[in-house]
Design a protein around this motif. Sequence first.
Motif, PDB file in Angstrom:
ATOM      1  N   TYR A 180     137.948  15.520  47.467  1.00 24.72           N
ATOM      2  CA  TYR A 180     137.761  15.603  45.781  1.00 24.72           C
ATOM      3  C   TYR A 180     139.028  15.254  45.490  1.00 24.72           C
ATOM      4  N   LEU A 181     140.272  15.357  45.785  1.00 23.04           N
ATOM      5  CA  LEU A 181     141.331  15.002  45.290  1.00 23.04           C
ATOM      6  C   LEU A 181     141.313  13.832  44.787  1.00 23.04           C
ATOM      7  N   GLY A 182     141.689  13.572  43.543  1.00 16.41           N
ATOM      8  CA  GLY A 182     141.638  12.193  42.763  1.00 16.41           C
ATOM      9  C   GLY A 182     140.323  11.445  42.322  1.00 16.41           C
ATOM     10  N   LYS A 183     139.085  12.233  42.641  1.00 12.97           N
ATOM     11  CA  LYS A 183     137.950  11.847  42.451  1.00 12.97           C
ATOM     12  C   LYS A 183     137.275  12.981  41.455  1.00 12.97           C
ATOM     13  N   LYS A 184     135.841  12.745  41.355  1.00 14.39           N
ATOM     14  CA  LYS A 184     135.004  13.749  40.616  1.00 14.39           C
ATOM     15  C   LYS A 184     134.793  14.960  41.613  1.00 14.39           C
ATOM     16  N   ALA A 185     134.957  16.210  40.799  1.00 13.37           N
ATOM     17  CA  ALA A 185     134.564  17.515  41.792  1.00 13.37           C
ATOM     18  C   ALA A 185     133.064  17.369  42.043  1.00 13.37           C
ATOM     19  N   ALA A 186     132.777  18.394  43.018  1.00 10.31           N
ATOM     20  CA  ALA A 186     131.355  18.496  43.575  1.00 10.31           C
ATOM     21  C   ALA A 186     130.272  18.712  42.446  1.00 10.31           C
ATOM     22  N   SER A 187     130.608  19.340  41.376  1.00 11.25           N
ATOM     23  CA  SER A 187     129.806  19.693  40.156  1.00 11.25           C
ATOM     24  C   SER A 187     130.682  19.166  38.932  1.00 11.25           C
ATOM     25  N   PRO A 188     130.712  17.553  38.667  1.00 13.79           N
ATOM     26  CA  PRO A 188     131.573  17.208  37.709  1.00 13.79           C
ATOM     27  C   PRO A 188     131.376  17.615  36.358  1.00 13.79           C
ATOM     28  N   VAL A 189     130.238  18.194  35.774  1.00 13.66           N
ATOM     29  CA  VAL A 189     129.813  18.492  34.442  1.00 13.66           C
ATOM     30  C   VAL A 189     129.522  19.842  34.560  1.00 13.66           C
ATOM     31  N   TRP A 190     130.123  20.572  33.593  1.00 13.55           N
ATOM     32  CA  TRP A 190     129.965  22.070  33.418  1.00 13.55           C
ATOM     33  C   TRP A 190     129.404  22.450  31.948  1.00 13.55           C
ATOM     34  N   THR A 191     127.901  22.621  31.884  1.00 12.55           N
ATOM     35  CA  THR A 191     127.438  22.529  30.586  1.00 12.55           C
ATOM     36  C   THR A 191     127.803  24.125  29.891  1.00 12.55           C
ATOM     37  N   GLU A 192     127.817  24.172  28.665  1.00  8.93           N
ATOM     38  CA  GLU A 192     127.643  25.471  28.003  1.00  8.93           C
ATOM     39  C   GLU A 192     126.645  26.428  28.218  1.00  8.93           C
ATOM     40  N   LYS A 193     125.534  25.871  28.445  1.00 10.32           N
ATOM     41  CA  LYS A 193     124.397  26.483  28.651  1.00 10.32           C
ATOM     42  C   LYS A 193     124.391  27.165  30.124  1.00 10.32           C
ATOM     43  N   THR A 194     124.835  26.518  31.232  1.00 10.90           N
ATOM     44  CA  THR A 194     124.999  26.926  32.565  1.00 10.90           C
ATOM     45  C   THR A 194     125.834  28.089  32.427  1.00 10.90           C
ATOM     46  N   ILE A 195     127.116  28.203  31.796  1.00 12.24           N
ATOM     47  CA  ILE A 195     128.134  28.879  32.059  1.00 12.24           C
ATOM     48  C   ILE A 195     127.544  30.386  31.184  1.00 12.24           C
ATOM     49  N   GLU A 196     126.944  30.011  29.916  1.00 14.54           N
ATOM     50  CA  GLU A 196     126.397  31.238  29.167  1.00 14.54           C
ATOM     51  C   GLU A 196     125.281  32.071  30.141  1.00 14.54           C
ATOM     52  N   ASP A 197     124.507  31.303  30.597  1.00 18.76           N
ATOM     53  CA  ASP A 197     123.505  31.754  31.525  1.00 18.76           C
ATOM     54  C   ASP A 197     124.166  32.540  32.511  1.00 18.76           C
TER      55      ASP A 197
END
Length: 337
Positions: A133-150
């Motif tokens: 992953y180093l220097g690239k996109k993470a395994a889950s590159p976008v964390w949505t507000e809805k996901t975190i709130e859920d």
Amino acid sequence: MTATWTLHDKTASSVTVHALDNQKVSHDKSAAPVLGMPVVPATTVTTYNLLDNLKSIRQDCGDLCNTSRKGSPGPYFDHINATINCNAILRNEYVDRGHGLPRAPKTMPEELRNEFSMNNRVPLKSWYFNNQYLGKKAASPVWTEKTIEDWIILAKEGKLKGNYGAAETNALRDGLKHAPGIVNGRVMVIGSEIPWVEACVLEAGAREVVTLEYGSIISEHPKVKTMIPLDFRMRYLNNTLGTFDAIVSFSSLEHSGLGRYGDALNPWGDIIAVARAWCVTKPGGSLTIGVQYDYDHEYLSFNAARWYGKIRYPYLTTNWKQHYRGHGSQRVHVFTK
């Protein structure tokens, strides 16, 4: 002329790390091929002065990376102290450098075995992964507000599975209840593929979470920020990072310096990562860690992870005061500064 240095009486100027088997390969174009030895394409081998880089890290690390230091008895394992030169270990670019190979190293270079095994005190095993992953996109590159709130809601209900199941998630949540600085605090999370730890930290009452991860992540949640190691180091050096009330890491630190995620090999990678966190934590702040733990049966499985016990855990948490021991298969411990 390449500088030489000594790792426990083994002197070498550089080491070639092979992405498949880490054999040393001659790069002398005039050298004749050895019968019976396959010719390795240049694209599969990267030669770099790994030992020179590690010499630089070791010099800046000082006593922190001396894993023969004696400790004093603590409530759960020995307590270790060391003088930490925060500016030096956060200025050193080699700590955050990648290994540059097309695949993660599969076997450990012979020159580094003594350091990785702490002079043969920690058994070495093999278990291979290639998750760069180093220097690239993470395994889950976008964390949505809805996901975190859920996930915050699921955490409150004791049902958040995270990466390791609800029991492990709840073990972390229990530890956070005993960690000073979490409530209304600015908290750094070290290592996170998906934001389940962040959800737990917010559920515990943090006002802001900053996640440090090898791969780049976009967070759409207003209370969650992210950064990669280069950002972390540069913000510290230009005085824009600030300090943290608490540090949290679950199933991450044990991988540091093993090359699995694209990072360069570094026998003290985990120790330096925790020391850097100590440097940016406010006095009275806390460190909550969940790693594989077995007091009497620790080992390093290359390049997968370290399993901690009475030998290495004291060095991992140098200068941190033991505060609380929780539960879980990746047993949660809380420390204070």
